[in-house]
Design an enzyme around this catalytic site. Structure first.
Site, PDB file in Angstrom:
ATOM      1  CB  SER A   1     -18.624  30.882  40.606  1.00  0.00           C
ATOM      2  OG  SER A   1     -19.720  31.290  39.823  1.00  0.00           O
TER       3      SER A   1
ATOM      4  CB  THR B   1     -17.210  31.749  36.288  1.00  0.00           C
ATOM      5  OG1 THR B   1     -17.856  33.023  36.337  1.00  0.00           O
ATOM      6  CG2 THR B   1     -17.975  30.771  37.156  1.00  0.00           C
TER       7      THR B   1
ATOM      8  CG  HIS C   1     -14.035  15.818   5.828  1.00  0.00           C
ATOM      9  ND1 HIS C   1     -13.588  17.099   5.567  1.00  0.00           N
ATOM     10  CD2 HIS C   1     -14.746  15.420   4.733  1.00  0.00           C
ATOM     11  CE1 HIS C   1     -13.997  17.455   4.354  1.00  0.00           C
ATOM     12  NE2 HIS C   1     -14.701  16.453   3.834  1.00  0.00           N
TER      13      HIS C   1
END
Length: 480
Positions: A31, A339, A469
């Protein structure tokens, strides 16, 4: 008369003696290396990337990606057991014992997905104009990068700037008789069949994640750890919750133990694992997940690159090694083996070397980097642990806000999974210096709060945010 193939081979052999020069040469197609090479090429730098294995490195091939796919399967197995409590599949007899996971078929699908990603990586390199060389690189005595191709032909390269991004590899134990009967963490992804009984050695995130996957899919799971808890590098709150819940879910955790020797039955292939104070018999698979080390078969000594005591490449804050014009990042430097960190460091290095003037001082900031563990339940962490905060600021200068509760999802279930959130604040302004969370969705929750903490948020800033909520995450902005 020479045949066409013979002429081709002679010409190819001659060409291998040529030395090709580039602005930027990257050793390692993981990567970090891929990200850095693509960014450099986007600025017009003549760039070559050399990789001997499949593109994508550990993350794509034997790490984050296939591991997360396995985690999804294990997590879904847990969810299926909850269906009846939610009024679904009433006519189906669902139990952990009756759930059958087709390991071989799923592994094939997983591997096909990984291969698609390998192809995407290669196409992205081509799209940015990065030359991709499939072969093994090493520094020769002349300071050149010598590449051995799969057909054993060699080529030589030089560059104004060279990046070492070779990654790491699993560590295997030394001095344990029969250790070779086990597989390392890479070997987990090569298992062709699901073991009925597995022993995992290690207490870090890899061992913990593997244990959760195996257990969730129905394997009798044993994990051998040297201390009292798994995830010992994380905040104590995470260690305690995950360890306790694993035990509740049936994972056999052998605490303050270590593997002394391993025996294999020549007839059945079953293993007997001898610990310090007990024996685990009839084991189908042993997995060593005891750590990782730098992958450095590139002869760095030939160009004077300094290594640390642990074998990692020594770099400064700008990723410079001890040799001018040679840089290193990612797992090979052993800083933060994540990564996204390697990707960010790789891009910043390319910005500094080849980007516009305003980017010439860029460097990676390694403070407040979020990380997660795909355990069951998930755990996430950013900033300082409580012991680290006490050491840095003094116990009298920090304040801890925390809560433990059962998420709403489990209100309908007999089988409960814990959620715990812990906020660590420092100084009179109560700057948030650490956040540690355990519970469903922790990986997704942490990303947003990571931005706030990176920006220097205080407890008052958290309090000023209106809660959403009903969610679990609302507890983080309503802590008292």
């Amino acid at each position: 008369m020479l045949r066409c193939r013979e002429v081709y081979n002679i010409c190819k052999g001659a060409m291998s003696n040529e030395v090709k020069h580039y602005d930027y040469l990257v050793i390692g197609g993981g990567s970090g290396g891929v990200a850095s090479s693509r960014r450099a090429a986007s600025y017009g730098a003549k760039t070559v990337l050399i990789e001997g294995k499949a593109l994508g490195g550990t993350c794509v091939n034997v790490g984050c990606v296939p591991k997360k796919v396995m985690w999804y399967a294990s997590d879904l197995a847990h969810r299926l057991l909850h269906a009846r409590d939610y009024g679904l599949l009433q006519e189906v007899d669902i139990s952990k014992e009756k759930l059958h996971f087709n390991w071989k078929e799923f592994a094939g699908k997983r591997n096909a997905y990984v291969e698609r990603l390998n192809g995407i990586y290669e196409r992205n390199l081509a799209k940015e104009g990065v030359e991709y060389v499939h072969g093994w690189a090493r520094f020769n005595s002349e300071g050149q990068v010598e590449v051995t191709r799969p057909d054993q032909t060699t080529e030589k390269y030089t560059a104004d700037h060279i990046l070492i991004a070779t990654g790491g590899e699993p560590v295997l134990p030394e001095g344990i008789p029969g250790a070779e009967y086990g597989v390392d963490s890479d070997g987990f992804f090569r298992l062709e069949e699901q073991p009925k009984k597995v022993v995992i050695s290690g207490s870090g995130y890899i061992a913990t994640e593997f244990a959760g996957v195996f257990n969730g899919l129905g394997t009798e799971t044993h994990i051998v750890i040297r201390k009292d808890h798994v995830l010992t590098k994380f905040d104590p709150s995470i260690q305690e919750i995950v360890t306790e819940h694993y035990e509740k879910e049936g994972v056999n955790i052998h605490k303050k133990e270590s593997i002394q020797r391993v025996e294999k039955d020549p007839n059945t292939g079953k293993l007997t694992v001898h610990l310090s104070g007990k024996i685990i018999e009839d084991v189908d698979q042993l997995v060593w997940a005891i750590g990782r080390k730098s992958l450095l078969g590139i002869a760095p000594e030939n160009v004077g690159v300094k290594l640390g005591e642990t074998g990692h490449v020594v770099v400064d804050e700008y990723q410079n090694t001890s040799t001018k014009g040679i840089y290193a990042l990612g797992d090979v430097v052993g800083n933060m083996e994540l990564t996204p960190v390697a990707i960010a460091a790789g891009r910043k290095l390319a910005n500094r070397l080849f980007g516009p003037e305003q980017m010439r001082a860029q460097k990676q900031d390694y403070d407040n980097v979020p990380s997660v563990v795909f355990s069951h339940p998930e755990a996430g962490s950013i900033g300082l642990t409580e012991p680290q905060a006490i050491e840095r600021y003094g116990k009298e200068n920090i304040k801890i806000y925390q809560t433990k509760f059962t998420a709403m999802y489990y209100a309908m279930l007999e089988d409960k999974s814990p959620t715990k959130y812990k906020l660590i604040c420092a100084g009179p302004e109560e700057k948030v210096v650490g956040l540690h969370i355990v519970g469903d969705g922790s990986a997704e929750i942490l990303q947003g709060f990571g931005v706030a903490i990176k920006m220097g948020a205080t407890k008052a800033d958290f309090d000023s945010c209106v809660a959403i909520h009903p969610t679990s995450a609302e507890e983080i902005v309503t802590l008292k």
